[in-house]
Scaffold this active site. Sequence first.
Site, PDB file in Angstrom:
ATOM      1  N   GLU A 269     -26.124  77.465 -26.011  1.00  0.00           N
ATOM      2  CA  GLU A 269     -25.728  77.340 -24.269  1.00  0.00           C
ATOM      3  C   GLU A 269     -25.753  76.002 -23.942  1.00  0.00           C
ATOM      4  OE1 GLU A 269     -25.954  76.926 -20.356  1.00  0.00           O
ATOM      5  OE2 GLU A 269     -27.994  78.333 -20.636  1.00  0.00           O
ATOM      6  N   CYS A 303     -26.630  74.098 -15.394  1.00  0.00           N
ATOM      7  CA  CYS A 303     -25.692  74.047 -16.308  1.00  0.00           C
ATOM      8  C   CYS A 303     -24.133  74.803 -15.493  1.00  0.00           C
ATOM      9  CB  CYS A 303     -25.559  75.247 -17.348  1.00  0.00           C
ATOM     10  SG  CYS A 303     -27.057  74.499 -18.242  1.00  0.00           S
TER      11      CYS A 303
END
Length: 516
Positions: A269, A303
Amino acid sequence: MTTVVSKLPTADALRAQVRDALAAVGSTVALGEPGAGGLAASTPITGDVLFTVAPSSIAEVDAAIGEAAHAFSQWRVTPAPVRGALVGRLGQLLVEHKAALASLVTIEAGKITSEALGEVQEMIDICEFAVGLSRQLYGRTIASERPGHRLMETWHPLGVVGVITAFNFPVAVWAWNTAVALVCGDTVVWKPSELTPLTALACQALLERAAADVDAPTAVGRLVLGEREVGEKLVDDPRVALVSATGSVRMGREVGPRVAGRFGRVLLELGGNNAAIVTPAADLDLAVRGIVFSAAGTAGQRCTTLRRLIVHSSIADELVSRITAAYRQLPVGDPFDERTLVGPLIHTASYRDMVGALQQAQAEGGEVIGGERVDVGPDFEEGAFYVKPAVVRMPSQSAVVHQETFAPILYVLTYETLDEAIALNNAVPQGLSSSIFTLDMREAERFLAADGSDCGIANVNIGTSGAEIGGAFGGEKETGGGRESGSDAWKAYMRRATNTVNYSTELPLAQGVHFG
Ligand code: UN1
């Protein structure tokens, strides 16, 4: 711009808070004085080093992997619902210690209290999800082409999972991985960000208590602290079956091939460069609220932070002026002050990156609104970095817009046709999150279609950040392709076996083959 001018907590007050929180969760790990050597545990609130903690030596990391591998042999044959009981207990302890753990998140990551509590809630949510999952690790049965045969899939535990996490979600991302891995029958070795060792110690203490309370082996979850070489050990050790890593694209580019080289599995990720499209059919009030939370919340350090606004040229001026007006009302300051909405950046480098990106944006023709450093009051020190979130109107997409700068910078681009807007959304190398604000169902559906957003997350009428745990979380392209958290992300933590059972007296071969 509203600045919360409050008395920032002193380093000593923060130290006392850390001690109280760690005592509350039952952590007995010794903390060293600043300057004592070892890993520095700092706070972005004041920029001070609060404590030092002992890093793990490579021999200790090796031992931790060995213990987790040993525990795996017992854990994998423990019935999944019994494994679920451990995660259920962890969830209860998190409920009990929510405030203490959230205070550590605020101290180490600089999140405002509401977001820090939200992060702990995300841990509680994934624990609940994982408990349910412990009774739902379903395989399929498949129609066999042969008479008297049965074909099925079974899912088995994978092994030791190495979890590498980033500073910005110092506890939730560990919980996504750990709660799911544990019910799947795996054991975990966790390397948190070197910026957030104290929250990690607290999580580890809670996991160990949960294990003791339900008589599970404590080595189902091990914590290792340190810098790069600690992570590298997890990456390279063949006993680590899956490396689940959250962080930069640069990190992922190293981790991916290294783990693949030993035929291990990865779940990556990595960076995001998330966009929202705002069409003339949008509810602008809703859009402004969604945009401001996603772009300025967490001081732009998620993120999933909204970094690019792609707005129809006919409404661009109005939308930008409403966003900048909202930004002027955003209180920047001490994340413990309940009036604050924007806390500090994590460290000097992050501030430097923000300044560099804004200069580059200007050089590329951008018009910068906001982005200045803020002096947040009498106790403000050089080592702490508070900034006004920035909006940057760009004449067109350019190099700076394509890179992820982990700071509150929102680039604004305009478009004429929806095709053009979708092309802009997809034009960056990253593919984590995206959204469209529109009340026109044709536009919304087009955005969600196969030739729409190419991201792992595509939303309608909400921002790009703040996903729930029930869905699979992750993204495409340079974001790394991994999926963690809810839905069927658990499959990445297990190995699949295809079983053919012959209960007939014959031995027919598949594909009609005759052999003797
Ligand atoms: C991250 O920034 O790595 O969707 C995770 C969100 C949070 C998780 C972010 N639930 O913003």
